[in-house]
Design an enzyme around this catalytic site. Structure first.
Site: not given
Ligand code: AMP
Ligand code: MG
Length: 518
Positions: A192, A269
Site C-alpha cells: 500500500r 492509531d
Molecule cells: P489494528 O486494529 O489492525 O489497527 O491493529 C492494532 C495494532 O495491532 C497495530 O499495532 C497493528 O500493527 C497490530 N496488529 C494487528 N494485527 C497484527 C498481526 N497479525 N501481527 C502483528 N501485529 C498486528
Molecule cells: Mg491499525
C-alpha cells in the site's frame, strides 16, 4: 524497474539503535529497521496499474519477477532499508500504550511526478511491534483492504492507496469468530502507498513518554514535508498544523458519511495525520441507512464506532492529538478553539453535504428540517442508502415520487399506513422545495450523480470475491476492481451490482459482521 528513491523519512528522523527483530518497547525512536519475511511461494494476484504508474512503474514492469519479489518482501530494492514505525494509540477510548507497525513494513520512498510516496507492505512478517501476534495477514482481509482503498480513491475520498495484492504462499492461523476454533487460511500481502503513514498515535507516544525532544523532531518533520505552506516551526505554526489536521479529519469523515462508509475501528492509531482513510479492517458500507450501524463485532456492545458517531469520534481523537501536541504549544486555549470550531464546521459541512446529495443548491432556511425528516424516514424501515440517493436524482414532474425510490426498500410491504403517509408527506415537501431551484431536472440529476455513487463495495460483494478467491478463482477481484474505478458512472453491463444486499448476506460473517481477526 528504476525508481526514484528518496530517504527523507529515515534520514530526518531518529532510528531505533537496536537492530534486533525482537518484541519490545522502543524508546527515543520514530522507527526500527526490520526486514520483511521471505515467503514460500509468492504470487501477485492483482496490481493497480493506476497506482503503479503514479510511482513510475510501467504495466510491463509489474509483470516481472523482480516486481513480484519486491511487493512480497522477498527481495529488497537496491539501496533501501525497510523499517517499521513506532506509535501508540487510544483503542476504543482507552490508552493502549505502544502499538506500532506490528505487521506493516515500509519498503521505501519514491518520488515521481513531483509527488512523494511511501510504499509499505502489510502482512510481511513480524517487527519489534508485533506484540503477541504473527505479523501476517490473511487473504480475506487483504482483498478487503486492496479493493476498498482503491475504490475510496475513485470515489474521491481521501485515502491511502494500494499497489498490489499477493499471496505469500504461506498458511496463516486465525480464529475468525474468536470462539476457540482457529483454522489455517491463505496468507497474503498488500503493498500500500501514501504520502505518509504517520498517525495521531505517532505523536501521542512521545507525549505520553514525556519525550518532548522527539515530539518536536517528528512534528517539525511532518510540517516541513507535508504542511510546508504553514512555514517554519513556531508555536503559531504548531497551532495552524493542528487546525489543518482537524479540518482534514473533518473533511474525510464528511466524505465517509456521504458515501455510507463505516470505518469500524477509529482508534487514534488508525487516524492518519494527513486526514487519509487508513487501515481497512472490519469496515463496512451502509446498506440500510442506519446511524446506529457498525460492522465491527468487537464493538457490538457499545457501538462506539457506529455510522452516526463517526464525526464525534473524529473530534474525540482530535482531543487526544491536541493533548499530544500541547507540550509544543503550552497554551490550551487555541487548541480548544479549534476543537470548538470542528463542531461548528461539522454542522455546516454536513448540512451542505446532505443538500448536495438532495440536489438543493439555493439557500432555504427549512433545509435542515427537511433533511432531518428524511433521515428519520430512512430509518423507519430498512432503506438502501446507495439506491435511495442515486434514484432520487431521477425525479421529474412525471415520475411518481415514491415509485422512483421503490427499489431502495428492503420490504416494500412495510411501506403502508403511517409509514407511507410520512414518505408521501416528505416527497411532497421535497418536490415543493425543488421548485425553488434554478437548474433543469437533467442538470440537477447530473450534479447529484457526481456525489451519490451508483456503485460501492457492498459488504457482500467483497465477500463473494473472497469466497471465490478461497477456491482459487481470482476473477471477481478484477471485476470489482474495474467496476469501482467508475463509481459514479452508469455501467450498463454492471447493473447487477446496483442492487440491494441479497437476503443470504443479511447475517453472514464477513457481510454484516466482521471481527478484528485479520
Ligand atoms: P489494528 O486494529 O489492525 O489497527 O491493529 C492494532 C495494532 O495491532 C497495530 O499495532 C497493528 O500493527 C497490530 N496488529 C494487528 N494485527 C497484527 C498481526 N497479525 N501481527 C502483528 N501485529 C498486528
Ligand atoms: Mg491499525
Amino acid at each position: 524497474m528504476k525508481l526514484n528513491i528518496k530517504h527523507t523519512f529515515t534520514e530526518s528522523l531518529p532510528a531505533d539503535k537496536n537492530l534486533e527483530n525482537s518484541r519490545r518497547q522502543v524508546k527515543n525512536a520514530v522507527f526500527s529497521y526490520v526486514s520483511p519475511k521471505k515467503t514460500k511461494n509468492p504470487k501477485v494476484l492483482h496490481v493497480s496499474k493506476e497506482m503503479a504508474s503514479e510511482l513510475g512503474i510501467s504495466s510491463a514492469e509489474t509483470k516481472t519477477n523482480f516486481f513480484k519479489n519486491i511487493v512480497t518482501g522477498n527481495e529488497i530494492y537496491p539501496e533501501t532499508k525497510p523499517f517499521a514505525m513506532c506509535y501508540a494509540g487510544h483503542q476504543f477510548g482507552n490508552w493502549a500504550g505502544q502499538l506500532g507497525d506490528g505487521r506493516a513494513i515500509n519498503l521505501f520512498e519514491v518520488e515521481h511526478k513531483n509527488k512523494n510516496w511511501k510504499v509499505q507492505l502489510k502482512g510481511a512478517g513480524e517487527t519489534p511491534y508485533s506484540r503477541t501476534a504473527d505479523g501476517l495477514a490473511v487473504l480475506r482481509s487483504s482483498i478487503r483492504e486492496y479493493l476498498c482503498s482503491e475504490a475510496m480513491f475513485h470515489l474521491g475520498v481521501p485515502t491511502t492507496r494500494a499497489l498490489s495484492l499477493s499471496l505469500s504462499g504461506d498458511q496463516v492461523l486465525r480464529d475468525v469468530l474468536y470462539d476457540g476454533n482457529p483454522a489455517f487460511e491463505k496468507g497474503a500481502i498488500v503493498a500500500r502507498t501514501a504520502p505518509s503513514f504517520l498517525r495521531f498515535g505517532n505523536f501521542e507516544i512521545f507525549s505520553a513518554r514525556n519525550d518532548i525532544k522527539n515530539l518536536k523532531i517528528l512534528t517539525d518533520y511532518t510540517i516541513k514535508h507535508h504542511f510546508s505552506h504553514l512555514g517554519n516551526p513556531s508555536k503559531e505554526t504548531y497551532i495552524n498544523f493542528f487546525k489543518e489536521v482537524s479540518e482534514r479529519t473533518l473533511q474525510m469523515i464528511i466524505h465517509w458519511q456521504r458515501v455510507g462508509f463505516v470505518h469500524g475501528v477509529m482508534n487514534t492509531d488508525n487516524m492518519s495525520i494527513l486526514g487519509l482513510t487508513i487501515d481497512f479492517g472490519p469496515y463496512g458500507w451502509l446498506e440500510g441507512f442506519d446511524f446506529g450501524w457498525t460492522p465491527n463485532t468487537t464493538d457490538r456492545q457499545n457501538k462506539r464506532y457506529r455510522y452516526g458517531n463517526q464525526p464525534n469520534i473524529g473530534l474525540w481523537n482530535l482531543y487526544q492529538l491536541a493533548n499530544a501536541l500541547h507540550p509544543l504549544i503550552e497554551d490550551a486555549k487555541p487548541l480548544e478553539e479549534i476543537l470548538n470550531q470542528y463542531k461548528i464546521d461539522f454542522e455546516k459541512n454536513s448540512l451542505q453535504m446532505m443538500k448536495d446529495k438532495l440536489g438543493l443548491y439555493v439557500d432555504d432556511k427549512n433545509d435542515l428540517k427537511l433533511i432531518q425528516d428524511l433521515e428519520d424516514n430512512l430509518q423507519l424501515t430498512e432503506t438502501d442508502m446507495t439506491i435511495f440517493f442515486r434514484n432520487l436524482g431521477n425525479l421529474n414532474e412525471k415520475s411518481s415520487l415514491l415509485k422512483i425510490v421503490e427499489d431502495a426498500f428492503y420490504n416494500l410491504e412495510a411501506i403502508s399506513g403511517e409509514i407511507k403517509s410520512r414518505w408521501n408527506l416528505w416527497f411532497q415537501k421535497y418536490a415543493e422545495r425543488l421548485q425553488k431551484e434554478t437548474l433543469s431536472n437533467s442538470e440537477r440529476e447530473e450534479k447529484m450523480n457526481g456525489v451519490n455513487p451508483k456503485y460501492v463495495l457492498r459488504n457482500y460483494m467483497a465477500q463473494l470475491a473472497i469466497d471465490k478467491a478461497d477456491e482459487g478463482d481470482y476473477s471477481l477481484i478484477d471485476e470489482l476492481f474495474q467496476l469501482l474505478k467508475n463509481p459514479y458512472k452508469e455501467q450498463l453491463k454492471n447493473k447487477k451490482w446496483f442492487a440491494k444486499r441479497p437476503e443470504w448476506a443479511r447475517n453472514k460473517v464477513g457481510c454484516s459482521m466482521l471481527s478484528c481477526s485479520s
